[in-house]
Design a protein around this motif. Sequence first.
Motif, PDB file in Angstrom:
ATOM      1  N   UNK A 430      54.332  63.690  71.400  1.00 16.30           N
ATOM      2  CA  UNK A 430      53.102  63.096  70.889  1.00 16.30           C
ATOM      3  C   UNK A 430      53.097  63.001  69.363  1.00 16.30           C
ATOM      4  N   UNK A 431      54.069  63.668  68.698  1.00 16.73           N
ATOM      5  CA  UNK A 431      54.064  63.700  67.242  1.00 16.73           C
ATOM      6  C   UNK A 431      55.290  63.016  66.620  1.00 16.73           C
ATOM      7  N   UNK A 432      56.035  62.262  67.418  1.00 20.49           N
ATOM      8  CA  UNK A 432      57.250  61.612  66.900  1.00 20.49           C
ATOM      9  C   UNK A 432      56.924  60.655  65.750  1.00 20.49           C
ATOM     10  N   UNK A 433      55.907  59.823  65.925  1.00 20.22           N
ATOM     11  CA  UNK A 433      55.564  58.866  64.870  1.00 20.22           C
ATOM     12  C   UNK A 433      55.058  59.589  63.631  1.00 20.22           C
ATOM     13  N   UNK A 434      54.287  60.660  63.833  1.00 19.38           N
ATOM     14  CA  UNK A 434      53.773  61.433  62.703  1.00 19.38           C
ATOM     15  C   UNK A 434      54.913  62.084  61.930  1.00 19.38           C
ATOM     16  N   UNK A 435      55.961  62.511  62.641  1.00 22.33           N
ATOM     17  CA  UNK A 435      57.111  63.125  61.973  1.00 22.33           C
ATOM     18  C   UNK A 435      57.818  62.109  61.080  1.00 22.33           C
ATOM     19  N   UNK A 436      58.023  60.883  61.583  1.00 18.77           N
ATOM     20  CA  UNK A 436      58.658  59.845  60.762  1.00 18.77           C
ATOM     21  C   UNK A 436      57.811  59.521  59.545  1.00 18.77           C
ATOM     22  N   UNK A 437      56.511  59.347  59.770  1.00 16.09           N
ATOM     23  CA  UNK A 437      55.620  59.001  58.665  1.00 16.09           C
ATOM     24  C   UNK A 437      55.570  60.117  57.624  1.00 16.09           C
ATOM     25  N   UNK A 438      55.547  61.366  58.097  1.00 17.71           N
ATOM     26  CA  UNK A 438      55.508  62.495  57.171  1.00 17.71           C
ATOM     27  C   UNK A 438      56.779  62.598  56.346  1.00 17.71           C
ATOM     28  N   UNK A 439      57.927  62.330  56.989  1.00 19.31           N
ATOM     29  CA  UNK A 439      59.185  62.383  56.246  1.00 19.31           C
ATOM     30  C   UNK A 439      59.235  61.287  55.184  1.00 19.31           C
ATOM     31  N   UNK A 440      58.805  60.087  55.543  1.00 14.09           N
ATOM     32  CA  UNK A 440      58.839  58.971  54.592  1.00 14.09           C
ATOM     33  C   UNK A 440      57.939  59.280  53.392  1.00 14.09           C
ATOM     34  N   UNK A 441      56.764  59.826  53.671  1.00 18.07           N
ATOM     35  CA  UNK A 441      55.859  60.211  52.579  1.00 18.07           C
ATOM     36  C   UNK A 441      56.508  61.266  51.682  1.00 18.07           C
ATOM     37  N   UNK A 442      57.134  62.271  52.321  1.00 18.02           N
ATOM     38  CA  UNK A 442      57.804  63.347  51.577  1.00 18.02           C
ATOM     39  C   UNK A 442      58.925  62.791  50.700  1.00 18.02           C
ATOM     40  N   UNK A 443      59.791  61.964  51.282  1.00 22.94           N
ATOM     41  CA  UNK A 443      60.968  61.472  50.560  1.00 22.94           C
ATOM     42  C   UNK A 443      60.585  60.516  49.439  1.00 22.94           C
ATOM     43  N   UNK A 444      59.541  59.734  49.655  1.00 25.14           N
ATOM     44  CA  UNK A 444      59.142  58.731  48.661  1.00 25.14           C
ATOM     45  C   UNK A 444      58.640  59.394  47.380  1.00 25.14           C
ATOM     46  N   UNK A 445      57.997  60.559  47.507  1.00 30.01           N
ATOM     47  CA  UNK A 445      57.301  61.167  46.369  1.00 30.01           C
ATOM     48  C   UNK A 445      58.081  62.254  45.651  1.00 30.01           C
ATOM     49  N   UNK A 446      59.274  62.616  46.134  1.00 27.82           N
ATOM     50  CA  UNK A 446      59.943  63.781  45.581  1.00 27.82           C
ATOM     51  C   UNK A 446      61.246  63.404  44.873  1.00 27.82           C
ATOM     52  N   UNK A 447      61.544  64.130  43.822  1.00 27.42           N
ATOM     53  CA  UNK A 447      62.851  64.060  43.180  1.00 27.42           C
ATOM     54  C   UNK A 447      63.707  65.158  43.802  1.00 27.42           C
ATOM     55  N   UNK A 448      64.754  64.784  44.527  1.00 28.82           N
ATOM     56  CA  UNK A 448      65.558  65.760  45.260  1.00 28.82           C
ATOM     57  C   UNK A 448      66.508  66.556  44.361  1.00 28.82           C
ATOM     58  N   UNK A 449      66.653  66.139  43.096  1.00 28.63           N
ATOM     59  CA  UNK A 449      67.543  66.826  42.159  1.00 28.63           C
ATOM     60  C   UNK A 449      68.937  66.965  42.781  1.00 28.63           C
ATOM     61  N   UNK A 450      69.417  68.190  42.940  1.00 28.74           N
ATOM     62  CA  UNK A 450      70.754  68.401  43.505  1.00 28.74           C
ATOM     63  C   UNK A 450      70.708  68.759  44.994  1.00 28.74           C
ATOM     64  N   UNK A 451      69.565  68.617  45.610  1.00 27.01           N
ATOM     65  CA  UNK A 451      69.425  68.969  47.029  1.00 27.01           C
ATOM     66  C   UNK A 451      69.661  67.737  47.896  1.00 27.01           C
ATOM     67  N   UNK A 452      70.447  67.895  48.924  1.00 26.08           N
ATOM     68  CA  UNK A 452      70.708  66.791  49.838  1.00 26.08           C
ATOM     69  C   UNK A 452      69.533  66.532  50.758  1.00 26.08           C
ATOM     70  N   UNK A 453      69.369  65.285  51.174  1.00 27.18           N
ATOM     71  CA  UNK A 453      68.280  64.901  52.075  1.00 27.18           C
ATOM     72  C   UNK A 453      68.864  64.285  53.343  1.00 27.18           C
TER      73      UNK A 453
END
Length: 521
Positions: A430-453
């Motif tokens: 029931x949360x598959x779409x929410x997981x994708x949306x949450x990841x996209x929001x997370x990745x769009x707003x963060x500078x990963x520096x030296x951490x792999x994504x």
Amino acid sequence: MSKSRSGNYFEDFALHQSIRHATPIRLGDAHAVQFQAFYGPRYPLDTSDDFAQSLGYSRAPLSNMLVFHSIFGKSVPDISLNAIANLGYAEVSWGCDVKPDDTLMAESRVIGLKQNSNGKSGTVYVHTIGVNQRGQQILTFKRWVMVRKRDPGSPAPVAHIPELLSAVAPETISVSPEVRIPAGTFDTELSGSPHAWEAYEPGEAIAHFASVQMTADHMNATRFFGHNTAMVHFDAAKTGTGNRLIYGGHVMQHILSISHNGLENLLDIVAINGGSHTAPVIEGDSLQAHSKILSKSRIAGRDDVALLRIRAIGVKNASDLAGGTLPYKIDDTAKPGQSIYDPRVVLDLDYWALVPTAKSLRPKGLAVPVNHRLNGRFDDAVFHRRPRAERMIHFFPPQNAKMRDKAKQLVASGDVDVLLGNFEDGVPNSQKEAARAGFIEFARDIDMRDTGLWIRTNQIRQGNGAENPIFAADVHDVMSRVGKKLDVIMIPKVETAADIRHVHKLLTVLEAEHRITKPIL
């Protein structure tokens, strides 16, 4: 007593008789090359390992028609050495791919007999099965052939004409499990045509603007096909006409090669419903062809390929087909209300072909970046880069806002080497779409520096073998929104190398579409 064999005559056959044909044949790359040289087929699946791999194959398989002619040839010394003519085929189906260096064997069973009214010959019906060295059935077909009698005065057998299916049911057709075309990956520029399965309509006629004149090289091709030794192809004295007859398989293959123009995206012929050699062909005759789309069929669980039922008509010594005259059948003046073949028609072949759907075609004008994986060597360092340590991989459920905040803190502190957004078994359905949306929001707003994504997708296949739509959404959504920040896609429940190739091709297209120049691992 002579040790040589003169072949079977009509009276040598008996209903239900089984014949195991001699001399297995190993088909290799040399056969594929010769097949290409004789007939010039231009379908890229048969001519390019790279193109075949882009469709899911480990390498280009041998053409189904090459396999058919080879198994047919194995049966000739026992069935049609004394033939007057091979008359037709029905219920032709391939069971599995034949790979280079496979060894093929054949066996036939007599399923029908009928003496002709002149008492000098009769029709023999056989069911032939081909197997490979592993005992797998690779081909089954039925055919009927007119065979001379040794003694015209010998008694006729009880006539038995078998019932033959009018068509191979599309749901019974075997499609290679290796063929998996991710959406948007079929390269129509390399295949030579923009037309997908949806572009063809039942009733549509296609004139193929080419011709080929029959020459004496047909004898070499006939020997090549499974060591076909039927005498009417080599000795004019055996035909009663003063001319050597062109082997029907030679005619068939030329007609199919001519038919390429207008049917360029056919992946392979996967069944033959029926085929008739309606008139003899001799040296000097010129062959032309036209086709008619008879029907279309979807394949259960597949949206990347589908089936076209096509009638190929081969004609000889006809005027230019471009004028719109497509010879087929004419009224029978001797029997009002009935029709017969136009005397120029030499082949009537009804077959099923595998064709990519519109979803599979690569969008026109889609550019591949210069440093893209398709343009790189397997040993290029960019495709095996290790820019970061990967000792510590932290999985997090991206649908959970608190876990996203914690993940941001881990990036800031440098306490992990990799952050992995988990879409799979750690996430309720029931949360598959929410997981994708949450990841996209997370990745769009963060500078990963030296951490792999990374992400871990849902599994590729459903239980029926079709692509899992949740997997497809995982990859398409993330790639289109934040693909330039992604380093690795982790695939769960991989079962075969074909699964890896499937994802590789999908990433190849999406990287090009979204101008992602750093290859995703």
